[in-house]
Design a protein around this motif. Structure first.
Motif, PDB file in Angstrom:
ATOM      1  N   PHE A 171       0.943  -1.161   0.011  1.00 25.95           N
ATOM      2  CA  PHE A 171      -0.068  -0.270  -0.024  1.00 25.95           C
ATOM      3  C   PHE A 171       0.551   1.248   0.033  1.00 25.95           C
ATOM      4  N   GLY A 172       2.062   1.080   0.053  1.00 25.52           N
ATOM      5  CA  GLY A 172       3.040   2.325  -0.072  1.00 25.52           C
ATOM      6  C   GLY A 172       2.771   3.394  -0.985  1.00 25.52           C
ATOM      7  N   MET A 173       2.276   3.122  -2.150  1.00 31.51           N
ATOM      8  CA  MET A 173       2.117   4.277  -2.920  1.00 31.51           C
ATOM      9  C   MET A 173       0.612   4.319  -3.564  1.00 31.51           C
ATOM     10  N   SER A 174      -0.365   3.740  -2.910  1.00 36.95           N
ATOM     11  CA  SER A 174      -1.729   3.674  -3.190  1.00 36.95           C
ATOM     12  C   SER A 174      -2.482   4.503  -2.380  1.00 36.95           C
ATOM     13  N   GLY A 175      -1.934   5.044  -1.107  1.00 35.14           N
ATOM     14  CA  GLY A 175      -2.911   5.716  -0.361  1.00 35.14           C
ATOM     15  C   GLY A 175      -3.934   4.742   0.344  1.00 35.14           C
ATOM     16  N   CYS A 176      -3.702   3.471   0.556  1.00 39.21           N
ATOM     17  CA  CYS A 176      -4.547   2.688   0.887  1.00 39.21           C
ATOM     18  C   CYS A 176      -4.051   2.019   2.216  1.00 39.21           C
ATOM     19  N   SER A 177      -5.056   1.431   3.066  1.00 42.00           N
ATOM     20  CA  SER A 177      -4.862   0.761   4.349  1.00 42.00           C
ATOM     21  C   SER A 177      -5.732  -0.435   4.152  1.00 42.00           C
ATOM     22  N   MET A 178      -5.551  -1.424   5.149  1.00 41.78           N
ATOM     23  CA  MET A 178      -6.053  -2.757   5.263  1.00 41.78           C
ATOM     24  C   MET A 178      -6.507  -3.047   6.730  1.00 41.78           C
ATOM     25  N   ILE A 179      -7.775  -3.512   6.852  1.00 40.40           N
ATOM     26  CA  ILE A 179      -8.091  -3.761   8.370  1.00 40.40           C
ATOM     27  C   ILE A 179      -8.672  -5.336   8.039  1.00 40.40           C
ATOM     28  N   VAL A 180      -8.001  -6.242   8.815  1.00 41.63           N
ATOM     29  CA  VAL A 180      -8.440  -7.602   8.620  1.00 41.63           C
ATOM     30  C   VAL A 180      -8.407  -8.113  10.065  1.00 41.63           C
ATOM     31  N   ALA A 181      -9.266  -9.384  10.172  1.00 41.27           N
ATOM     32  CA  ALA A 181      -9.258 -10.162  11.319  1.00 41.27           C
ATOM     33  C   ALA A 181      -9.385 -11.719  11.172  1.00 41.27           C
ATOM     34  N   PRO A 182      -8.616 -12.322  11.785  1.00 43.48           N
ATOM     35  CA  PRO A 182      -8.667 -13.962  11.553  1.00 43.48           C
ATOM     36  C   PRO A 182     -10.076 -14.373  11.878  1.00 43.48           C
ATOM     37  N   TYR A 183     -10.334 -15.625  11.153  1.00 42.76           N
ATOM     38  CA  TYR A 183     -11.619 -16.402  11.517  1.00 42.76           C
ATOM     39  C   TYR A 183     -11.133 -17.825  11.759  1.00 42.76           C
ATOM     40  N   ARG A 184     -11.959 -18.731  12.635  1.00 38.73           N
ATOM     41  CA  ARG A 184     -11.358 -19.858  13.048  1.00 38.73           C
ATOM     42  C   ARG A 184     -12.402 -20.857  12.641  1.00 38.73           C
ATOM     43  N   SER A 185     -11.902 -22.125  12.822  1.00 40.11           N
ATOM     44  CA  SER A 185     -12.878 -23.302  12.513  1.00 40.11           C
ATOM     45  C   SER A 185     -12.904 -23.908  13.754  1.00 40.11           C
TER      46      SER A 185
ATOM     47  N   GLY B 110      -6.526 -23.632  21.534  1.00 40.42           N
ATOM     48  CA  GLY B 110      -7.771 -23.305  21.027  1.00 40.42           C
ATOM     49  C   GLY B 110      -7.989 -23.344  19.619  1.00 40.42           C
ATOM     50  N   PRO B 111      -9.214 -23.138  19.032  1.00 42.75           N
ATOM     51  CA  PRO B 111      -9.513 -23.252  17.973  1.00 42.75           C
ATOM     52  C   PRO B 111      -8.620 -22.785  16.717  1.00 42.75           C
ATOM     53  N   ASP B 112      -8.521 -23.604  15.555  1.00 46.14           N
ATOM     54  CA  ASP B 112      -7.296 -23.496  14.652  1.00 46.14           C
ATOM     55  C   ASP B 112      -7.892 -21.917  13.826  1.00 46.14           C
ATOM     56  N   VAL B 113      -7.140 -21.409  13.428  1.00 47.86           N
ATOM     57  CA  VAL B 113      -7.091 -19.833  12.470  1.00 47.86           C
ATOM     58  C   VAL B 113      -7.255 -20.550  11.159  1.00 47.86           C
ATOM     59  N   VAL B 114      -8.231 -20.441  10.420  1.00 48.13           N
ATOM     60  CA  VAL B 114      -8.579 -20.974   9.074  1.00 48.13           C
ATOM     61  C   VAL B 114      -7.980 -19.754   8.023  1.00 48.13           C
ATOM     62  N   GLY B 115      -8.157 -18.698   8.216  1.00 51.78           N
ATOM     63  CA  GLY B 115      -7.811 -17.520   7.350  1.00 51.78           C
ATOM     64  C   GLY B 115      -8.008 -16.213   8.051  1.00 51.78           C
ATOM     65  N   ALA B 116      -8.237 -15.045   6.987  1.00 55.13           N
ATOM     66  CA  ALA B 116      -8.365 -13.644   7.479  1.00 55.13           C
ATOM     67  C   ALA B 116      -9.439 -13.195   6.391  1.00 55.13           C
ATOM     68  N   ILE B 117     -10.270 -12.210   7.204  1.00 54.88           N
ATOM     69  CA  ILE B 117     -11.373 -11.407   6.293  1.00 54.88           C
ATOM     70  C   ILE B 117     -11.100 -10.137   6.670  1.00 54.88           C
ATOM     71  N   GLY B 118     -11.485  -9.154   5.765  1.00 54.93           N
ATOM     72  CA  GLY B 118     -11.402  -7.672   6.132  1.00 54.93           C
ATOM     73  C   GLY B 118     -11.806  -6.654   4.959  1.00 54.93           C
ATOM     74  N   VAL B 119     -11.315  -5.469   4.995  1.00 55.29           N
ATOM     75  CA  VAL B 119     -11.670  -4.782   3.720  1.00 55.29           C
ATOM     76  C   VAL B 119     -10.034  -3.952   3.692  1.00 55.29           C
ATOM     77  N   ILE B 120     -10.091  -3.489   2.351  1.00 57.69           N
ATOM     78  CA  ILE B 120      -9.119  -2.369   1.826  1.00 57.69           C
ATOM     79  C   ILE B 120      -9.837  -1.213   1.605  1.00 57.69           C
TER      80      ILE B 120
ATOM     81  N   ARG C 139     -16.098 -13.004  13.482  1.00 59.95           N
ATOM     82  CA  ARG C 139     -16.850 -14.001  14.485  1.00 59.95           C
ATOM     83  C   ARG C 139     -17.934 -14.762  14.110  1.00 59.95           C
ATOM     84  N   VAL C 140     -18.562 -13.858  13.077  1.00 58.19           N
ATOM     85  CA  VAL C 140     -19.947 -14.651  12.735  1.00 58.19           C
ATOM     86  C   VAL C 140     -19.542 -15.987  11.688  1.00 58.19           C
ATOM     87  N   VAL C 141     -18.341 -15.437  10.964  1.00 60.70           N
ATOM     88  CA  VAL C 141     -17.988 -16.711  10.026  1.00 60.70           C
ATOM     89  C   VAL C 141     -17.492 -17.682  10.959  1.00 60.70           C
ATOM     90  N   SER C 142     -16.859 -17.302  11.923  1.00 60.20           N
ATOM     91  CA  SER C 142     -16.101 -18.286  12.989  1.00 60.20           C
ATOM     92  C   SER C 142     -17.263 -19.027  13.543  1.00 60.20           C
TER      93      SER C 142
END
Length: 361
Positions: free
Chosen positions: A294-308, A315-325, A344-347
């Motif tokens: 994102f260095g040159m794009s002026g963008c940020s990313m917010i993500v959180a892990p979801y679990r199985s 604890g529960p295995d982390v399966v992946g991550a979900i978020g927004v750019i 957490r809904v996905v988890s």
């Protein structure tokens, strides 16, 4: 850094960031003097702004007196000054209605969650699921149309992966069933790599009881998985990229966002960031130039892990991550809880959480 700012500096800095989030425009001392609760003269505010600029928290985009926060300033704001809001009742209902439901595949659930995030945030929603190394327990070939079939793999924790593959025209359902049964017998208690190598060896040695057509089908299905694993490194879905163009105000920004789109399409850099989010606890925020993507794009990313639902030692295995750019001036206070709640809904839908989500927010 946050302890180095006195109360006046914090108030001025917070007001500048709030204005940037709301308008994207530089704000000057005269405007700030009318907005601050404490009565400060424009001259006093200019001195404070100069100090903040010297500390690398603000910059002036042109010769005017207005200031904008730097990426370092936004990081300070997010880590030390941000007051995170909560998910509204309407937002909860929207997420639940779009994502929840019975009989959906994991991929459908993740697609719906990504669309929900994109719609609520008005930014690009994204989700990543890494290639699974878990043992498989069932394989099935489902006819779709002449020359096409869906390969469905069920892992030992109940998660499902699927791919569409080409099959010879006129292939009967019985041949598809035979190929699926063959793979199921040999995938028991094996992960993909182990099964892949073992089955290819058996086919090469002509020791299987499959006929030639079924052998070709098995090889096609396995090759599809092998190719996707090597090329992509995981399942990545991005929805709503067009939202990133809504804040573009000039040609330079447009070209930067277009470059970001190309990076997203290549997947590799984005997957690395998402893998970092998997290893962390809770919501992770990547701001602007803090990372190469994102260095040159002026963008940020917010993500959180979801679990199985499969629990390991920690604890529960982390399966992946979900978020927004989105743009660096995104409304972090609003988007952070939306991303967290969606994860957490996905988890919960994957079976890792029980009880009421309302009690956790």
């Amino acid at each position: 850094m946050i302890v180095e700012l006195n109360a006046r500096s914090r108030d001025v800095f917070r007001s500048i960031v709030d204005s940037y989030v709301a308008t994207g425009e530089p704000v000057g001392s005269r405007t700030l003097s009318r907005r601050l609760t404490e009565q400060l003269s424009p001259a006093t505010i200019r001195n404070i702004m100069a100090d903040l600029e010297e500390q690398g928290l603000l910059f002036s985009p042109h010769t005017s007196a207005g200031r904008l926060p730097t990426d370092a300033g936004l990081r300070l704001y997010v880590d030390g000054l941000l007051e995170v809001g909560s998910v509204t009742a309407d937002e909860r209902r929207s997420i639940e209605s779009r994502v929840a439901g019975t009989g959906r595949s994991v991929e459908t659930t993740l697609t719906d969650a990504t669309n929900a995030l994109s719609g609520l945030s008005r930014y690009a929603g994204l989700v990543m699921a890494p290639v699974s190394e878990r043992p498989f327990r069932h394989v099935e070939f489902v006819p779709l149309s002449p020359g096409r079939a869906l390969v469905v793999l069920v892992m030992d924790n109940g998660m499902v992966e699927n791919r569409v593959v080409d099959v010879p025209l006129g292939m009967s359902p019985s041949v598809l069933a035979e190929a699926g049964n063959y793979l199921t017998r040999r995938l028991a208690n094996r992960n993909f790599e182990e099964a892949y190598q073992a089955i290819l060896r058996e086919i090469a040695e002509n020791t299987s009881q499959l006929d030639e057509i079924a052998k070709a089908l098995v090889e096609t299905g396995l090759a599809t998985w092998a190719g996707d694993r090597e090329r992509d490194g995981g399942f990545l879905l991005v929805k709503g990229q067009a939202h990133l163009l809504e804040d573009v105000t000039n040609i330079v920004q447009l070209e930067r966002v277009r470059a970001l789109f190309e990076t997203i399409e290549s997947k590799k850099s984005l997957l690395k960031l998402l893998e970092l989010a998997q290893d962390a606890k809770g919501v992770q925020i990547f701001i602007g130039s803090e990372n190469e993507l994102f260095g040159m794009s002026g963008c940020s990313m917010i993500v959180a892990p979801y679990r199985s639902g499969a629990a390991g030692a920690d604890g529960p295995d982390v399966v992946g991550a979900i978020g927004v750019i989105g743009p660096t001036r995104m409304n972090y206070a609003r988007i952070i809880p939306i991303v967290d709640y969606t994860a957490r809904v996905v988890s919960r839908l994957l079976g890792s959480r029980h009880g009421s989500l309302d009690d956790e927010v």
